[in-house]
Design an enzyme around this catalytic site. Structure first.
Site, mmCIF file in Angstrom:
data_model
loop_
_atom_site.group_PDB
_atom_site.id
_atom_site.type_symbol
_atom_site.label_atom_id
_atom_site.label_comp_id
_atom_site.label_asym_id
_atom_site.label_seq_id
_atom_site.Cartn_x
_atom_site.Cartn_y
_atom_site.Cartn_z
ATOM 1 N NE ARG A 21 -4.020 -2.000 2.220
ATOM 2 C CZ ARG A 21 -4.731 -2.424 3.256
ATOM 3 N NH1 ARG A 21 -4.427 -2.016 4.480
ATOM 4 N NH2 ARG A 21 -5.736 -3.257 3.074
ATOM 5 C CB CYS A 61 -12.029 -1.721 5.215
ATOM 6 S SG CYS A 61 -11.406 -2.081 6.871
ATOM 7 C CD GLN A 79 -11.840 0.437 11.786
ATOM 8 O OE1 GLN A 79 -11.116 1.405 12.008
ATOM 9 N NE2 GLN A 79 -11.366 -0.660 11.216
ATOM 10 C CB SER A 121 -17.040 -8.476 9.252
ATOM 11 O OG SER A 121 -17.394 -7.117 9.077
ATOM 12 N N GLY A 122 -14.155 -6.929 10.015
ATOM 13 C CA GLY A 122 -12.877 -6.411 9.541
ATOM 14 C C GLY A 122 -11.704 -7.267 9.993
ATOM 15 C CE LYS A 128 -3.731 -1.004 8.663
ATOM 16 N NZ LYS A 128 -4.242 -2.385 8.466
ATOM 17 N NE ARG A 136 -11.913 -4.718 14.940
ATOM 18 C CZ ARG A 136 -11.573 -4.575 13.667
ATOM 19 N NH1 ARG A 136 -12.490 -4.245 12.764
ATOM 20 N NH2 ARG A 136 -10.317 -4.731 13.284
ATOM 21 C CG HIS A 144 -15.510 -0.550 9.184
ATOM 22 N ND1 HIS A 144 -15.812 -1.646 9.951
ATOM 23 C CD2 HIS A 144 -14.279 -0.785 8.643
ATOM 24 C CE1 HIS A 144 -14.813 -2.518 9.878
ATOM 25 N NE2 HIS A 144 -13.877 -2.017 9.088
ATOM 26 C CG ASN A 169 -16.508 -4.116 7.300
ATOM 27 O OD1 ASN A 169 -17.710 -4.061 7.599
ATOM 28 N ND2 ASN A 169 -15.743 -5.135 7.648
#
Length: 243
Positions: free
Chosen positions: A2, A31, A58, A61-62, A115, A137, A144, A217
């Site tokens: 990235r 995401c 968030q 599932s992330g 990030k 989270r 999200h 997300n």
């Protein structure tokens, strides 16, 4: 890949031209970054964003399928008067919020927060935008949510922002507080768009706006964005490594 300077980091609604200089690899962003920049890019084009303060909420599932199963299991354990077992996360996630996503780095920011900061600058193509983030989270399965505060060089009213965002690709404005209309994860789950609501001016500064941004997300935050990149490559005849 990235943050590799030789690799494009692409959100098709934001920086589609970046696919043109790929050398065989194109990175799919984080995401939480994807959904934020989809909403911020049209505002940046209109008024130039100087600073972003984002707090995220968030979904599990992330983290992956094991985290989804852990949240479900912990809820069942708690309702059956059992102690919840935490193996995926360092603490119980059911009925709790964890202010840590990924590991802590220098300055006590998490890697997820770093990030968001670095990827926003790269995708938006503007290192002058100052970004700070707190990522959390929460016990939600899919979707999200983000509370985003921006400061712009040019004044944008809340009405201006609604008009701009209502015309932006990939964005659905869902914003009528008097009727209790605002985005929630239950609205975004299974949908492709980024939903924006609670659009209001920040009265503590001259040119400030508050936004509430919600997206699935797993779809726009991952799979859909990758498919859109592939479609963009085909449309621009950029499939394959340039000679």
């Amino acid at each position: 890949w990235r943050m590799d300077p030789e690799v494009p980091l692409v959100v098709p609604e934001v920086n589609p031209d970046d696919v043109d200089w790929h050398k065989g690899i194109i990175a799919n962003p984080n995401c939480s970054t994807i959904q934020m920049v989809v909403a911020l890019k049209p505002l940046h084009d209109a008024a130039k964003i100087k600073r972003v303060i984002v707090s995220t909420y968030q979904a599990v599932s992330g983290t992956g399928q094991k985290a989804i199963a852990e949240l479900e299991k912990q809820v069942r354990q708690l309702f059956n008067m059992q102690d919840p077992e935490a193996t995926v996360y360092p603490y119980q996630i059911a009925f709790n919020c964890l202010p840590q996503i990924d590991v802590f780095t220098d300055g006590d920011y998490t890697f997820e927060e770093i990030k968001m900061i670095k990827e926003t600058n790269k995708i938006m193509g503007d290192d002058s935008i100052k970004v700070t983030a707190t990522t959390v989270r929460v016990p939600v399965f899919y979707g999200h949510s983000e509370s985003v505060n921006i400061e712009t060089e040019k004044k944008l009213t809340a009405k201006d922002a609604r008009v701009i965002l209502s015309q932006a690709p990939g964005v659905t404005v869902y914003d009528n507080p008097s009727e209790k209309i605002y985005p929630m994860p239950i609205h975004a789950a299974g949908e492709d768009d980024v939903f924006v609501g609670r659009i209001r001016e920040d009265n503590t500064i001259d040119n400030g706006l508050n936004l509430w941004i919600v997206s699935d997300n797993i779809r726009k935050g991952a799979a859909l964005n990758a498919v859109q990149i592939a479609e963009l490559l085909i449309a621009r005849d950029k499939v394959g490594v340039p000679a």
